[in-house]
Design an enzyme around this catalytic site. Sequence first.
Site, PDB file in Angstrom:
ATOM      1  N   HIS A 131     -10.390  20.386  14.249  1.00  0.00           N
ATOM      2  CA  HIS A 131     -10.006  19.071  13.709  1.00  0.00           C
ATOM      3  C   HIS A 131      -8.727  18.587  14.370  1.00  0.00           C
ATOM      4  O   HIS A 131      -7.976  19.379  14.958  1.00  0.00           O
ATOM      5  CB  HIS A 131      -9.798  19.148  12.190  1.00  0.00           C
ATOM      6  CG  HIS A 131     -11.077  19.210  11.411  1.00  0.00           C
ATOM      7  ND1 HIS A 131     -11.728  20.396  11.161  1.00  0.00           N
ATOM      8  CD2 HIS A 131     -11.836  18.234  10.851  1.00  0.00           C
ATOM      9  CE1 HIS A 131     -12.826  20.151  10.467  1.00  0.00           C
ATOM     10  NE2 HIS A 131     -12.920  18.841  10.268  1.00  0.00           N
ATOM     11  N   LYS A 135      -4.524  17.224  10.168  1.00  0.00           N
ATOM     12  CA  LYS A 135      -5.228  17.830   9.033  1.00  0.00           C
ATOM     13  C   LYS A 135      -4.324  18.815   8.290  1.00  0.00           C
ATOM     14  O   LYS A 135      -3.700  19.678   8.906  1.00  0.00           O
ATOM     15  CB  LYS A 135      -6.509  18.515   9.515  1.00  0.00           C
ATOM     16  CG  LYS A 135      -7.359  19.030   8.356  1.00  0.00           C
ATOM     17  CD  LYS A 135      -8.804  19.191   8.721  1.00  0.00           C
ATOM     18  CE  LYS A 135      -9.638  19.726   7.570  1.00  0.00           C
ATOM     19  NZ  LYS A 135      -9.662  18.824   6.413  1.00  0.00           N
TER      20      LYS A 135
HETATM   21  N1  LIG Z   1     -15.527  14.796   2.640  1.00  0.00           N
HETATM   22  C1  LIG Z   1     -15.528  14.201   3.827  1.00  0.00           C
HETATM   23  O1  LIG Z   1     -16.573  13.755   4.352  1.00  0.00           O
HETATM   24  C2  LIG Z   1     -14.232  14.020   4.533  1.00  0.00           C
HETATM   25  C3  LIG Z   1     -13.090  14.473   3.925  1.00  0.00           C
HETATM   26  N2  LIG Z   1     -11.861  14.236   4.470  1.00  0.00           N
HETATM   27  C4  LIG Z   1     -10.726  14.621   3.662  1.00  0.00           C
HETATM   28  O2  LIG Z   1     -10.184  13.442   3.070  1.00  0.00           O
HETATM   29  C5  LIG Z   1      -8.784  13.579   2.884  1.00  0.00           C
HETATM   30  C6  LIG Z   1      -8.064  12.380   3.506  1.00  0.00           C
HETATM   31  O3  LIG Z   1      -8.278  12.390   4.887  1.00  0.00           O
HETATM   32  P1  LIG Z   1      -7.607  11.291   5.836  1.00  0.00           P
HETATM   33  O4  LIG Z   1      -7.924   9.906   5.369  1.00  0.00           O
HETATM   34  O5  LIG Z   1      -7.947  11.695   7.220  1.00  0.00           O
HETATM   35  O6  LIG Z   1      -6.055  11.593   5.567  1.00  0.00           O
HETATM   36  P2  LIG Z   1      -4.811  10.587   5.691  1.00  0.00           P
HETATM   37  O7  LIG Z   1      -3.594  11.445   5.669  1.00  0.00           O
HETATM   38  O8  LIG Z   1      -5.013   9.655   6.828  1.00  0.00           O
HETATM   39  O9  LIG Z   1      -4.899   9.748   4.333  1.00  0.00           O
HETATM   40  C7  LIG Z   1      -4.510  10.221   3.087  1.00  0.00           C
HETATM   41  C8  LIG Z   1      -3.809   9.091   2.368  1.00  0.00           C
HETATM   42  O10 LIG Z   1      -3.570   9.438   0.994  1.00  0.00           O
HETATM   43  C9  LIG Z   1      -2.325   8.862   0.661  1.00  0.00           C
HETATM   44  N3  LIG Z   1      -1.765   9.417  -0.574  1.00  0.00           N
HETATM   45  C10 LIG Z   1      -0.666  10.181  -0.756  1.00  0.00           C
HETATM   46  N4  LIG Z   1      -0.500  10.453  -2.076  1.00  0.00           N
HETATM   47  C11 LIG Z   1      -1.518   9.846  -2.723  1.00  0.00           C
HETATM   48  C12 LIG Z   1      -1.898   9.729  -4.072  1.00  0.00           C
HETATM   49  N5  LIG Z   1      -1.206  10.343  -5.059  1.00  0.00           N
HETATM   50  N6  LIG Z   1      -2.994   9.024  -4.387  1.00  0.00           N
HETATM   51  C13 LIG Z   1      -3.709   8.411  -3.423  1.00  0.00           C
HETATM   52  N7  LIG Z   1      -3.395   8.465  -2.124  1.00  0.00           N
HETATM   53  C14 LIG Z   1      -2.324   9.175  -1.764  1.00  0.00           C
HETATM   54  C15 LIG Z   1      -1.491   9.109   1.875  1.00  0.00           C
HETATM   55  O11 LIG Z   1      -0.333   8.279   1.869  1.00  0.00           O
HETATM   56  P3  LIG Z   1       1.014   8.803   2.580  1.00  0.00           P
HETATM   57  O12 LIG Z   1       0.674   8.870   4.032  1.00  0.00           O
HETATM   58  O13 LIG Z   1       1.983   7.730   2.209  1.00  0.00           O
HETATM   59  O14 LIG Z   1       1.326  10.157   1.993  1.00  0.00           O
HETATM   60  C16 LIG Z   1      -2.458   8.745   2.978  1.00  0.00           C
HETATM   61  O15 LIG Z   1      -2.424   7.356   3.252  1.00  0.00           O
HETATM   62  C17 LIG Z   1      -8.413  14.943   3.470  1.00  0.00           C
HETATM   63  O16 LIG Z   1      -8.388  15.884   2.431  1.00  0.00           O
HETATM   64  C18 LIG Z   1      -9.582  15.260   4.407  1.00  0.00           C
HETATM   65  O17 LIG Z   1      -9.792  16.636   4.586  1.00  0.00           O
HETATM   66  C19 LIG Z   1     -11.727  13.559   5.651  1.00  0.00           C
HETATM   67  C20 LIG Z   1     -12.826  13.115   6.318  1.00  0.00           C
HETATM   68  C21 LIG Z   1     -14.174  13.320   5.815  1.00  0.00           C
HETATM   69  O1  LIG Z   2      -9.703  16.140   7.507  1.00  0.00           O
HETATM   70  C1  LIG Z   2     -10.693  15.704   8.134  1.00  0.00           C
HETATM   71  O2  LIG Z   2     -10.580  14.875   9.045  1.00  0.00           O
HETATM   72  C2  LIG Z   2     -12.018  16.170   7.741  1.00  0.00           C
HETATM   73  N1  LIG Z   2     -12.116  16.858   6.636  1.00  0.00           N
HETATM   74  C3  LIG Z   2     -13.311  17.340   6.054  1.00  0.00           C
HETATM   75  C4  LIG Z   2     -13.281  18.841   5.943  1.00  0.00           C
HETATM   76  O3  LIG Z   2     -12.219  19.400   5.620  1.00  0.00           O
HETATM   77  O4  LIG Z   2     -14.319  19.476   6.143  1.00  0.00           O
HETATM   78  C5  LIG Z   2     -14.558  16.769   6.659  1.00  0.00           C
HETATM   79  C6  LIG Z   2     -14.490  16.457   8.120  1.00  0.00           C
HETATM   80  O5  LIG Z   2     -14.702  17.623   8.850  1.00  0.00           O
HETATM   81  C7  LIG Z   2     -13.210  15.757   8.528  1.00  0.00           C
END
Ligand SMILES: NC(=O)C1=CN([C@@H]2O[C@H](COP(=O)(O)OP(=O)(O)OC[C@H]3O[C@@H](n4cnc5c(N)ncnc54)[C@H](OP(=O)(O)O)[C@@H]3O)[C@@H](O)[C@H]2O)C=CC1
Ligand SMILES: O=C(O)C1=N[C@H](C(=O)O)C[C@H](O)C1
Length: 233
Positions: A131, A135
């Site tokens: 990744h 992450k």
């Molecule tokens: N299940 C799936 O298919 C996938 C899962 N993921 C997961 O999704 C999550 C987010 O990924 P991603 O968007 O890349 O990460 P990012 O870091 O880009 O986004 C996370 C966001 O959450 C914000 N945040 C911080 N505190 C809070 C809060 N209390 N409530 C709501 N939002 C908050 C952060 O703000 P700030 O930067 O100001 O802290 C940031 O903007 C990760 O856990 C990742 O592993 C990702 C891709 C696919």
């Molecule tokens: O953090 C990510 O970007 C992703 N998180 C998910 C995971 O932890 O498996 C899904 C995807 O691989 C992208």
Amino acid sequence: MKIALLGYGKMGKAIEKIALDRGHEIVLKIDKDSSDYNISDADVAIDFSLPSAAFSNISTCLENKVPVISGTTGWLENYDKAVDLCNEHKGAFIYASNFSLGVNIFFQLNEYLAKMMSNLSQYDISMEEIHHTQKLDAPSGTAISLAEGILKHTDKTAWKLDEAGTNEIPIVAKRIENVPGTHTINYNSEVDSIEITHTAHSRQGFALGAVIAAEWIIGKTGVFNMKDVLNLS
Ligand SMILES: NC(=O)C1=CN([C@@H]2O[C@H](COP(=O)(O)OP(=O)(O)OC[C@H]3O[C@@H](n4cnc5c(N)ncnc54)[C@H](OP(=O)(O)O)[C@@H]3O)[C@@H](O)[C@H]2O)C=CC1
Ligand SMILES: O=C(O)C1=N[C@H](C(=O)O)C[C@H](O)C1
């Protein structure tokens, strides 16, 4: 559908674009720690936030009877509590470590292969996930789901990040700039190896899957997963 985005980072923004394209409205965007937001205008909430924030966001939704989809990884020590809360409030909840159609097919392929390999002790199993460098959690939620799928069909007892014992599945987590998500399972013997890989080319598949899950959950009660949403047998 009126959607609340809990987490407006890389995934929140990708989800917003797809949701708007599909005719939905974004009524709330939460992008940092804020415990007093009003979720009640939303038909559904989609949480892609931080491991430390997901359970609190999910609880807020369930307590306010707003169906919630969570893709945040790294918070699963509280998953059973979220299930209890959902049942207590007669709410609706989906967590998936990966919302993409391709990975959900890959989950099934992984289990099928694990079943076939279960009695072939000459093959050593290992897993690798790659990744992007932002992450926060390792191994990825998807790698954990894949390992759990394998554990159902082998005599291995657990997965382990990096150095693993003989009864454990070793997972290597690599962090390389701009990689959306690559997962590989390898069975290696002295004479050959068998490898299956899923490679995400962008975040589009994850985001589309999350919006489809949000559309699907409206009007339902209970705890579901992506197999339910995608109707995979
Ligand atoms: N299940 C799936 O298919 C996938 C899962 N993921 C997961 O999704 C999550 C987010 O990924 P991603 O968007 O890349 O990460 P990012 O870091 O880009 O986004 C996370 C966001 O959450 C914000 N945040 C911080 N505190 C809070 C809060 N209390 N409530 C709501 N939002 C908050 C952060 O703000 P700030 O930067 O100001 O802290 C940031 O903007 C990760 O856990 C990742 O592993 C990702 C891709 C696919
Ligand atoms: O953090 C990510 O970007 C992703 N998180 C998910 C995971 O932890 O498996 C899904 C995807 O691989 C992208």
